[in-house]
Design a protein around this motif. Structure first.
Motif, PDB file in Angstrom:
ATOM      1  N   GLY A  87      -4.672   2.845 -11.150  1.00  0.00           N
ATOM      2  CA  GLY A  87      -3.854   2.026 -12.265  1.00  0.00           C
ATOM      3  C   GLY A  87      -2.035   3.437 -12.922  1.00  0.00           C
ATOM      4  N   ASN A  88      -1.618   2.116 -13.985  1.00  0.00           N
ATOM      5  CA  ASN A  88       0.145   2.431 -13.770  1.00  0.00           C
ATOM      6  C   ASN A  88       0.942   2.958 -12.640  1.00  0.00           C
ATOM      7  N   GLY A  89       0.621   2.591 -11.821  1.00  0.00           N
ATOM      8  CA  GLY A  89       1.995   2.711 -10.411  1.00  0.00           C
ATOM      9  C   GLY A  89       1.428   4.288 -10.443  1.00  0.00           C
ATOM     10  N   VAL A  90      -0.342   5.295 -10.428  1.00  0.00           N
ATOM     11  CA  VAL A  90      -0.909   6.327  -9.750  1.00  0.00           C
ATOM     12  C   VAL A  90      -2.482   5.414  -8.897  1.00  0.00           C
ATOM     13  N   ARG A  91      -2.391   6.188  -8.048  1.00  0.00           N
ATOM     14  CA  ARG A  91      -3.206   5.906  -6.959  1.00  0.00           C
ATOM     15  C   ARG A  91      -4.070   6.966  -6.924  1.00  0.00           C
ATOM     16  N   TRP A  92      -5.589   7.062  -7.391  1.00  0.00           N
ATOM     17  CA  TRP A  92      -6.021   8.469  -6.637  1.00  0.00           C
ATOM     18  C   TRP A  92      -7.513   7.753  -6.281  1.00  0.00           C
ATOM     19  N   ARG A  93      -8.430   8.872  -4.956  1.00  0.00           N
ATOM     20  CA  ARG A  93      -9.396   8.619  -4.403  1.00  0.00           C
ATOM     21  C   ARG A  93     -10.425   9.655  -4.706  1.00  0.00           C
ATOM     22  N   GLU A 102      -1.907  10.246  -6.258  1.00  0.00           N
ATOM     23  CA  GLU A 102      -0.627   9.994  -5.771  1.00  0.00           C
ATOM     24  C   GLU A 102       0.091   8.962  -7.475  1.00  0.00           C
ATOM     25  N   SER A 103       1.902   9.225  -7.041  1.00  0.00           N
ATOM     26  CA  SER A 103       2.477   9.107  -8.527  1.00  0.00           C
ATOM     27  C   SER A 103       3.446   8.361  -7.779  1.00  0.00           C
ATOM     28  N   LEU A 104       3.278   6.791  -7.793  1.00  0.00           N
ATOM     29  CA  LEU A 104       4.638   5.894  -7.170  1.00  0.00           C
ATOM     30  C   LEU A 104       5.742   6.169  -7.901  1.00  0.00           C
ATOM     31  N   GLY A 105       5.957   5.783  -9.038  1.00  0.00           N
ATOM     32  CA  GLY A 105       7.234   5.710  -9.259  1.00  0.00           C
ATOM     33  C   GLY A 105       7.411   4.064  -9.356  1.00  0.00           C
ATOM     34  N   MET A 106       8.604   3.618  -9.909  1.00  0.00           N
ATOM     35  CA  MET A 106       8.719   2.604 -10.187  1.00  0.00           C
ATOM     36  C   MET A 106       9.200   1.708  -8.676  1.00  0.00           C
ATOM     37  N   ASP A 107      10.084   2.239  -8.297  1.00  0.00           N
ATOM     38  CA  ASP A 107      10.175   1.653  -6.618  1.00  0.00           C
ATOM     39  C   ASP A 107       9.062   1.657  -5.703  1.00  0.00           C
ATOM     40  N   GLY A 108       9.084   2.606  -6.216  1.00  0.00           N
ATOM     41  CA  GLY A 108       6.860   3.186  -5.142  1.00  0.00           C
ATOM     42  C   GLY A 108       6.426   1.609  -5.155  1.00  0.00           C
ATOM     43  N   SER A 109       5.825   1.657  -6.845  1.00  0.00           N
ATOM     44  CA  SER A 109       5.239   0.500  -7.275  1.00  0.00           C
ATOM     45  C   SER A 109       5.568  -1.298  -6.930  1.00  0.00           C
ATOM     46  N   ALA A 110       7.191  -1.403  -7.003  1.00  0.00           N
ATOM     47  CA  ALA A 110       7.512  -2.231  -6.800  1.00  0.00           C
ATOM     48  C   ALA A 110       7.365  -2.739  -5.643  1.00  0.00           C
ATOM     49  N   GLY A 111       7.540  -1.891  -4.299  1.00  0.00           N
ATOM     50  CA  GLY A 111       7.265  -1.458  -3.105  1.00  0.00           C
ATOM     51  C   GLY A 111       5.843  -2.432  -2.859  1.00  0.00           C
ATOM     52  N   GLU A 112       4.838  -2.009  -3.422  1.00  0.00           N
ATOM     53  CA  GLU A 112       3.734  -2.580  -3.284  1.00  0.00           C
ATOM     54  C   GLU A 112       3.341  -3.442  -3.302  1.00  0.00           C
ATOM     55  N   CYS A 113       3.895  -3.947  -5.054  1.00  0.00           N
ATOM     56  CA  CYS A 113       3.739  -5.640  -5.539  1.00  0.00           C
ATOM     57  C   CYS A 113       3.917  -6.343  -4.148  1.00  0.00           C
ATOM     58  N   PHE A 114       5.298  -5.930  -3.616  1.00  0.00           N
ATOM     59  CA  PHE A 114       5.573  -7.169  -2.146  1.00  0.00           C
ATOM     60  C   PHE A 114       4.236  -6.990  -1.557  1.00  0.00           C
ATOM     61  N   MET A 115       4.125  -5.764  -0.994  1.00  0.00           N
ATOM     62  CA  MET A 115       2.983  -5.486   0.009  1.00  0.00           C
ATOM     63  C   MET A 115       1.782  -5.725  -0.429  1.00  0.00           C
ATOM     64  N   GLY A 163      16.147   0.645  -9.100  1.00  0.00           N
ATOM     65  CA  GLY A 163      15.213   1.100  -8.021  1.00  0.00           C
ATOM     66  C   GLY A 163      16.178   1.334  -7.284  1.00  0.00           C
ATOM     67  N   LYS A 164      16.034   2.014  -6.288  1.00  0.00           N
ATOM     68  CA  LYS A 164      17.011   2.709  -5.163  1.00  0.00           C
ATOM     69  C   LYS A 164      17.261   1.899  -4.312  1.00  0.00           C
ATOM     70  N   ARG A 165      15.549   1.347  -3.819  1.00  0.00           N
ATOM     71  CA  ARG A 165      15.480   0.272  -2.832  1.00  0.00           C
ATOM     72  C   ARG A 165      15.953  -0.677  -3.462  1.00  0.00           C
ATOM     73  N   ALA A 166      16.357  -1.435  -4.858  1.00  0.00           N
ATOM     74  CA  ALA A 166      16.158  -3.411  -4.651  1.00  0.00           C
ATOM     75  C   ALA A 166      17.508  -4.026  -3.658  1.00  0.00           C
ATOM     76  N   ARG A 167      18.647  -3.104  -3.479  1.00  0.00           N
ATOM     77  CA  ARG A 167      19.411  -4.032  -2.858  1.00  0.00           C
ATOM     78  C   ARG A 167      19.065  -3.614  -1.602  1.00  0.00           C
ATOM     79  N   SER A 168      18.802  -3.539  -1.020  1.00  0.00           N
ATOM     80  CA  SER A 168      18.035  -3.269   0.450  1.00  0.00           C
ATOM     81  C   SER A 168      16.187  -4.754   0.302  1.00  0.00           C
ATOM     82  N   ARG A 169      16.237  -4.513  -0.639  1.00  0.00           N
ATOM     83  CA  ARG A 169      15.306  -5.437  -0.323  1.00  0.00           C
ATOM     84  C   ARG A 169      16.471  -6.854  -0.781  1.00  0.00           C
ATOM     85  N   VAL A 170      16.571  -7.064  -1.355  1.00  0.00           N
ATOM     86  CA  VAL A 170      17.472  -8.244  -1.694  1.00  0.00           C
ATOM     87  C   VAL A 170      18.128  -8.475  -0.481  1.00  0.00           C
TER      88      VAL A 170
END
Lengths: 419, 604
Positions: free
Chosen positions: A314-320, A341-354, A375-382
């Motif tokens: 839910g909203n970038g938070v994963r739990w089991r 697990e709270s992923l944050g914007m950058d982490g959630s964006a990564g999961e969206c790609f994955m 997000g910090k990883r945006a540039r390297s993703r581009v």
């Protein structure tokens, strides 16, 4: 309901509820977080699907890493009762309408016709489910009899997924899979007669000792049954499974990469010829028969998982939920949770790609640019997207970013760069 | 005063340290309790490997023929790599005790050091040790000693350092047979530095033998070679326990502490004199240490923290190397950047063992994990314009069009081996571009083989081969004598057309193809399949002499990824990504660090 204190979040984003030192010696220590804590963190989530995990199986197969076991204590009834409590309490967070309900496992059909009916009607009664929602249930072919098929159909189940894996006794043995190959067709027949409109078959290829010929005949057997949907997975040696142990000890030999690739290419070609559309790396369907629940995972949408070991997002938070039936039965009303697990914007964006790139359709370009906006990883993703596009692994087409055919066979290279 | 300055020459494991301890015990300098095995070796590493790395000087007293003798025992490094240090230690002595194991016979290094001693005019006392062992053959060994050194077999002293047998007669013989120190030639101080050690508390401890004049605490001293000045804060003699003294006089041995911070400020072989009344001339024989073998050390990132790990590792390595260099100034180091392994150091060593010891000390004392590349030698490149350059890294090789000749170090090699292995050893030496010089009789069972061999061939797996051919019984000694031109060439390795300098190597043209094929095969096994086919090529002077290819990856995809799998699968992919970060990117090919090491590893 009493609110629990704020969840202490560790650096890694994993919350473990610490001992409540204020509570005094008399109160029992709270040692576990619950789904309540997780969902509170995930505020603003809008849950589109529900997953229900039924942990019972008639036999534990050697490749399986899901939480499931052979129930020797007749806990099916208690399971359903406990589930009903969980359904009700979770309503606090679930606004609806839910678009999908997926009952998986384990083997949900192990519950038997009566408990199955009761469980499905409780789900329908309690959760805010949309009128055109997709209802899926997983089944083991040996556990489907007329009563079970009727129970499913009459409870509104539109989609049943059967674990066939292989029709070759030698390969079934290699997986320590315990069913009669003939039971698959029989189960499908019963489900069709009962009125279940969509049937899926799960198949596994690249089983140790398998040849391209073995795989061809497995596919033929599957196609004879004319399923609406097919999932075909290259065998995964999941850690901590008996199969992985055998691999490590040298008791089984992994199929060479080239042979596995050949089997994958074979299924891609064959199913395309037979009119099945590949819509995800391992999933094919006749037109209009995608599994909407699974698509929801790959869209990185929010869903709520019920039952032991069920995962939620839910909203970038994963739990089991804790993968232990006894614990889950004891605690309540919210499910005890082992990991948040709270992923944050950058982490959630990564999961969206994955996840999104697993689908043939890929990710809409406007969504892509939204994901790359910050997000910090945006540039390297581009940069990675540009490189992979130049290498012919990614392509922009029809307003989507997607993997090319070549990109799909080696998707992990692309996905690991984009997470 | 009667003074005898002497050292013990012995092959590793022939019992030098035990004998030294026994001598100390016999003169009552050391109690039995204190004589924990091998008092003189102070480093763990020395004790473990059974070799003495740094010399010490111990003073004891012995009464012989009614007279008191001061015996100064100067310990020498036991290995071929430390020839210069050995020669300085021997210069500080008038005599040497030559120890040979009664079960092993004369070994190559014993011969080398005995020759050094004889060349320095030292009186030798041959001693046959371990006569208590059942396999002892003192008569046969005595014959070998006569054969090799020309010392009379009947003059050999038979001892057992273990049981103490023969020790007292040996002490008497040292007093009677070894010559007294030469008289002073000037009243100005001249003391030879024969060793220096670094002590965490006292700084550099300089071991000296006074030849002329005397030295007192508080004196301001001058190193005649380097010109550096220091005030003596402490003089110590070792009896064998360190004892502070006010003065070290003529012919005596001891150590100086003078607030010296680094061993780089002190040179073994240099002459110490007084700053206010300097001697006119330094003692002869001072040389700069010569590094013969070179290799790179890189921080090993094996279990470093992801991300910031890399730089911190290099810093740790830098600190460890600098600290070790204070301790051992005989290795050189300079920062090296390898495209494959990042920042590290190119280090020069006196020899192969020296290199191993430095690496072990870096890891053990410096607490860093290092990755060591294969050793190379130093080449002299003669250019067309008449000048020459030295290189010890193939990457530094000038453009071939400018090169007139490449010269490589040639060593004089002496092998002692069982007679039955002569044939195989000759084959080995011949396959390594060796030139046969002589074959000498040592005893009925053993012979000496003299060869000239390029140093590059010696450091490439030669010693291991020698040991395996002779089942451990062969020993060798070598000394670089000259640089000689040969048909030497540089092998370039290319990955998908990109030259990888870190993998290039110097090699004789005749073995270039075979070496190239070996490297490419190893490289192919180490590099994972990529999304494209990878071409591996080796070239010499622009011509491809070997090639291999790594087929394109055909399948690498997570088959299943549903709701419950997402976290775990993401972590798996993240792990893959991090693993890749630690790999080296050559063009678009990622090569794991291990690949470079496997390739550089010289085993076949």
């Amino acid at each position: 309901m009493a609110r629990l204190p704020t969840i202490p979040l560790t650096v890694a984003g994993v919350a473990k509820h610490e001992l409540d030192s204020q509570a005094g010696p008399a109160s029992p220590p709270v040692t576990e977080s619950t789904a309540f804590d997780a969902a509170s963190l995930a505020q603003g989530a809008s849950y589109r699907g529900a997953y229900v995990h039924v942990p019972f199986c008639r036999h534990k197969c050697h490749y399986c890493d899901f939480y499931s076991f052979v129930d020797t204590e007749n806990r099916a009834q208690s399971y359903v009762e406990r589930l009903e409590v969980e359904l009700k309490t979770s309503l606090e967070f679930i606004a609806g309408p839910l678009e999908t309900v997926f009952v998986g496992g384990g083997t949900p059909t192990m519950l038997g016709a009566d408990l199955l009916r009761r469980m499905l009607s409780s789900i329908r009664a309690v959760l805010p489910i949309g009128s055109d929602a997709e209802w899926s249930v997983e089944a083991n072919p040996e556990t489907v009899d007329e009563a079970v098929a009727d129970a499913l159909a009459q409870s509104g189940v539109r989609r049943v997924s059967l674990g066939a894996q292989s029709f070759n006794p030698r390969l079934l043995k290699a997986l320590e899979r315990d069913h009669d190959p003939a039971s698959v067709a029989r189960a499908v027949g019963l489900l069709r007669r009962a009125g279940v409109p969509q049937v899926n078959l799960d198949l596994i290829f690249a089983i140790p000792g398998s040849t391209i010929g073995d795989w061809e005949s497995d596919l033929c057997r599957a196609l004879e049954i004319a399923p609406d949907h097919l999932s075909a997975y290259g065998l995964v040696y999941e850690p901590n499974t008996p199969l992985a142990v055998k691999l490590r000890k040298g008791a089984v030999t992994r199929l060479p990469e080239d042979d596995e690739a050949e089997q994958y290419e074979f299924v891609v070609e064959t199913l395309a010829k037979c009119g099945y559309e590949r819509y995800e790396i391992s999933n094919w369907s006749l037109p209009g028969n995608h599994c909407r629940h699974n698509v929801l995972y790959w869209e990185n949408a929010d869903w709520w998982g019920f039952g032991p070991s069920a995962a939620s997002h839910g909203n970038g938070v994963r739990w089991r939920n804790i993968p232990r039936l006894a614990t889950w039965l004891e605690r309540g009303p919210f499910a005890p949770v082992e990991e948040i697990e709270s992923l944050g914007m950058d982490g959630s964006a990564g999961e969206c790609f994955m996840l999104g790139l697993r689908m043939m359709a890929g990710i809409p370009l406007e969504r892509v640019s939204q994901l790359l906006r910050s997000g910090k990883r945006a540039r390297s993703r581009v940069q990675s997207i540009a490189n992979f596009t130049a290498d012919g692994l990614l392509i922009e087409q029809d307003g989507h970013l997607r993997l090319t055919d070549r990109g799909l066979t080696i998707a992990d290279i692309v996905l690991s760069a984009l997470i | 005063m009667n003074i005898r300055n002497f050292s013990i020459i012995a092959h590793i494991d022939h019992g030098k340290s035990t004998l030294a301890d026994r001598l100390l015990q016999e003169t009552n300098a050391l109690s039995k309790r204190e004589a924990r095995a091998q008092f003189l070796d102070s480093m763990d590493l020395e004790r473990e490997r059974g070799i003495t790395i740094k010399a010490s000087a111990v003073t004891v007293h012995h009464t012989c023929d009614g007279q008191d003798f001061e015996l100064n025992f100067i310990d020498t490094p036991g290995h071929v790599d430390f020839t210069y240090e050995v020669s300085r230690a021997l210069t500080a002595c008038e005599g040497a005790v030559l120890v040979v194991d009664a079960t092993q016979g004369v070994q190559a290094q014993t011969v080398a050091n005995a020759y050094l001693a004889a060349a320095g005019g030292l009186e030798l006392i041959p001693v046959i040790n371990k006569i208590d062992l059942p396999a002892a053959d003192p008569d046969g060994v005595a014959m070998e000693i006569e054969q090799v050194f020309g010392l009379r077999a009947e003059d050999c002293v038979l001892v057992s350092a273990k049981s103490g047998e023969g020790i007292l007669p040996l002490l008497d013989l040292i007093c009677r047979k070894l010559p007294p120190p030469r008289p002073a030639k000037t009243d100005k101080l001249r003391a030879l530095i024969f060793d220096a050690k670094y002590d965490d508390y006292r700084g550099v401890v300089v071991y000296i033998r006074v030849f002329d004049g005397s030295l007192k605490t508080g004196d301001r001293i001058r190193m005649m070679g380097t010109g550096r000045n220091f005030a003596v804060s402490e003089l110590t003699r070792y009896t064998p326990h360190p004892t502070r003294v006010k003065e070290i006089g003529w012919a005596q041995v001891g150590s100086i502490s003078a607030n010296i911070k680094s061993l780089a400020d002190v040179r073994v072989g240099d002459t110490v004199t007084l700053d206010i009344a300097p001697a006119d001339e330094a003692l002869a024989g001072y040389e700069e240490p010569k590094q013969m073998v070179f290799c790179d050390f890189y921080p090993s990132n094996a279990d470093a923290d992801v991300g910031s790990g890399r730089k911190a590792d290099f810093e740790a390595l830098r600190e460890a190397i600098e600290k070790l260099n204070i301790n051992d100034a005989s290795f050189t180091f300079e920062v090296q950047h390898s495209e494959a392994l990042g920042f590290g150091y190119r280090c020069g060593f006196l020899g192969l063992l020296h290199m191993d010891i430095v690496q072990e000390r870096l890891e053990r004392e410096g607490g860093v994990e290092v990755v060591q590349t294969a050793p190379t030698v130093k080449y002299m490149i003669d250019l067309n314009d008449g000048t020459s350059v030295e290189i010890h890294n193939p990457a530094e090789l000038p453009d071939p069009s400018q090169i007139k000749a490449i010269r490589e170090p040639i060593a004089k090699l002496e092998i002692m081996c069982p007679t039955e292995n002569i044939g195989d050893l000759i084959k080995l030496c011949d396959s390594r571009r060796g030139t046969f010089k002589a074959q000498r009789y040592l005893s009925d069972h053993r012979q000496i083989l003299d060869y000239e061999l390029p140093m590059a061939e010696i450091i490439y797996d030669f010693y291991d081969k020698l040991k395996s051919i002779t089942r451990g019984y062969g020993t060798m000694d070598y000394q670089v004598t000259e640089y000689r031109a040969d048909n030497l060439t540089k092998i370039n390795i290319m990955v998908n057309g990109e030259p990888v300098e870190a993998l290039s190597l110097m090699c004789h043209r005749s073995s270039a193809e075979a070496r190239s094929r070996l490297i490419l095969t190893k490289l192919r096994a180490q590099i994972d399949r990529h999304q494209f086919e990878i071409a591996l090529q080796a070239s010499v002077g622009g011509k491809i002499i070997a090639r291999e290819s790594i087929k394109a990856m055909r399948k690498n995809v997570t088959a299943k990824c549903y709701g419950g799998d997402i976290s775990r699968k993401r972590k798996l992919l993240e792990k893959q990504k991090e693993g890749k970060k630690r790999m080296k990117q050559i063009g678009s090919v990622t090569i794991p660090q291990e690949a470079f090491l496997a390739v550089l590893d010289q085993g076949d």
